[in-house]
Design a protein around this motif. Structure first.
Motif, PDB file in Angstrom:
ATOM      1  N   GLN A   1       0.837  -1.198   0.000  1.00 49.46           N
ATOM      2  CA  GLN A   1       0.000   0.000   0.000  1.00 49.46           C
ATOM      3  C   GLN A   1       0.872   1.248   0.000  1.00 49.46           C
ATOM      4  N   ARG A   2       0.286   2.320  -0.489  1.00 44.95           N
ATOM      5  CA  ARG A   2       1.049   3.567  -0.585  1.00 44.95           C
ATOM      6  C   ARG A   2       0.116   4.742  -0.304  1.00 44.95           C
ATOM      7  N   LYS A   3       0.655   5.778   0.283  1.00 43.82           N
ATOM      8  CA  LYS A   3      -0.128   6.971   0.621  1.00 43.82           C
ATOM      9  C   LYS A   3      -0.678   7.631  -0.639  1.00 43.82           C
TER      10      LYS A   3
ATOM     11  N   ASP B   1      -4.777  12.701   8.557  1.00 42.97           N
ATOM     12  CA  ASP B   1      -3.804  11.667   8.204  1.00 42.97           C
ATOM     13  C   ASP B   1      -4.318  10.307   8.649  1.00 42.97           C
TER      14      ASP B   1
ATOM     15  N   THR C   1      -2.886   7.401   7.469  1.00 47.50           N
ATOM     16  CA  THR C   1      -1.854   6.470   7.012  1.00 47.50           C
ATOM     17  C   THR C   1      -1.186   5.760   8.178  1.00 47.50           C
TER      18      THR C   1
ATOM     19  N   VAL D   1      -3.834   4.820  11.042  1.00 47.81           N
ATOM     20  CA  VAL D   1      -4.316   4.038   9.916  1.00 47.81           C
ATOM     21  C   VAL D   1      -5.713   3.474  10.201  1.00 47.81           C
TER      22      VAL D   1
ATOM     23  N   ASP E   1      -5.000  12.040   3.654  1.00 46.49           N
ATOM     24  CA  ASP E   1      -4.025  11.040   3.227  1.00 46.49           C
ATOM     25  C   ASP E   1      -4.481   9.672   3.698  1.00 46.49           C
TER      26      ASP E   1
ATOM     27  N   ASP F   1      -3.833   5.233   2.980  1.00 52.59           N
ATOM     28  CA  ASP F   1      -3.084   4.169   2.316  1.00 52.59           C
ATOM     29  C   ASP F   1      -4.004   3.356   1.418  1.00 52.59           C
TER      30      ASP F   1
END
Length: 405
Positions: A2-4, A245, A247, A253, A400, A402
């Protein structure tokens, strides 16, 4: 892996834009506008809105209409055009074409699409998004629905949607305006779908962010929530980003585990967006009839059947297509022969542990990892009619999150 991925969320701009200094757009990967781009949806208003969105520097731009885009609701406008534009009636199709023909905008009208970010240097992530302009009917405005229509309307949201964009907020979440102004049927559908993000607008006073944890185990209370974490925007009055955020790096998260990954069969039934080029997949050919008739379960998509094209007022018929079985049942026993309507409707929204037939198997089977949703009301208009003291504006909300590469 996974990526932001950065989402910049706006709604209810009502003819305001970065061009006139009402607000600034932060940088991001995906821009989402959750409706009410204009005041009355004229072609001139929509041209201005499309212009500033086209010029915005985002790889993908997702847009839905709101109740103020009266020309985009063809059936409604055919009846009420003179109420809004007595001297200069507009052509609905011209207004719709303006959005559909944009080379950078993906316009969603109660439909979904698969987005794949492919820009070099970008996150290279993918997600499935559903977008809808509808909100509970109030006054003489477009895309309205009655309470008895709401469940069948929101049942059209695919269970594997990662992002849901609606003009109306769900009930009790980011919807406070002299009481709770959101839609309960939408809240219940979000319990069943549990997307990562649910982005909305419409209720200006409800601007904000709530992180909802769903209770998937409660056996006696349907559509139950564990709790809600309310975001406090500490940047009001400053030039800092209104930032959320979600992430792993940020330590907040979402509880959204890998058991939600889509199967190969499901991938065959989706289209995607590569950069500015978009291909749209309809979530359903038409709305089912919202008058008295068969059980709502009869209208949900099945593995090997097509749905009868019954139209809802204020909606344009779409071409017929088949559906795969939703993600929640793809790996369940006898999934290839199971029809969704075979399940007991009495268990819809019921928590429990699959494979117990006492719980909502369709919503929970192989999907217990989807435990949280971040709900974002991104209304930019900080004041409401008649705007005493002049119009005031919020900042876009930057999120942001993920996402899978």
């Amino acid at each position: 892996m996974q990526r932001k991925t950065r989402f910049v969320c706006v709604s209810d701009t009502h003819n305001a834009s970065p061009d006139d200094g009402c607000f600034k757009l932060p940088k991001g990967d995906v821009l989402i506008h959750a409706g009410d781009l204009t005041t009355q949806g004229t072609l001139a208003e929509l041209r201005r809105a499309v212009k500033w969105i086209d010029e915005a520097d985002f790889e993908v731009k997702l847009v839905i209409a709101g109740n103020h885009e009266v020309t985009l609701d063809t059936d409604f406008y055919a009846q009420h055009a003179l109420d809004f534009h007595n001297q200069h009636p507009q052509r609905s199709q011209d207004c719709i074409d303006l959005l559909r023909n944009s080379k950078s905008i993906t316009y969603l009208n109660h439909e979904c699409t698969e987005v794949r970010l492919t820009k070099p240097g970008g996150p290279q992530t993918t997600f499935k998004v559903f977008g809808s302009p509808y909100s509970p009917a109030k006054g003489n405005w477009a895309f309205g629905y009655q309470p008895e229509e709401s469940s069948k309307l929101w049942d059209q949201i695919p269970l594997d949607a990662d992002v849901v964009v609606t003009h109306t907020p769900p009930k009790h979440h980011c919807d406070e305006h002299r009481g709770s102004a959101g839609c309960e049927a939408l809240r219940q559908t979000l319990w069943r779908v549990r997307p990562r993000l649910a982005i909305c607008g419409h209720v200006h006073d409800g601007r904000g962010v709530e992180r909802v944890t769903w209770d998937l185990a409660a056996p006696n209370i349907k559509f139950k929530e564990v709790g809600t974490e309310h975001w406090v925007d500490e940047t009001v009055g400053t030039k800092k980003l209104s930032f959320v955020d979600l992430t792993a790096k940020g330590g907040k998260v979402l509880k959204y585990s890998a058991d939600t990954e889509r199967s190969e069969n499901d991938k065959h039934d989706t289209t995607h967006v590569d950069g500015a080029e978009s291909m749209r997949r309809k979530t359903h050919d038409t709305f089912p009839s919202l008058t008295k008739g068969p059980n709502v379960m009869d209208f949900l998509p099945t593995a090997k059947s097509k749905t009868a094209p019954i139209t809802l007022p204020n909606h344009q018929p779409k071409s017929q297509e088949s559906w795969d079985l939703p993600v929640g049942q793809q790996n369940s026993p006898n999934a290839s022969s199971m029809r969704i309507e075979d399940g007991p409707s009495a268990t819809r929204g019921q928590g429990g542990i699959p494979p117990s037939k006492r719980c909502d198997l369709e919503a929970l089977s192989n999907r217990m990892g989807r435990k949280e949703t971040c709900i974002i009301n991104a209304a930019m208009m900080a004041s409401s009619y008649p705007h005493k003291g002049g119009r005031k504006y919020n900042k876009p909300i930057v999120v942001d999150v993920d996402l899978p590469v």
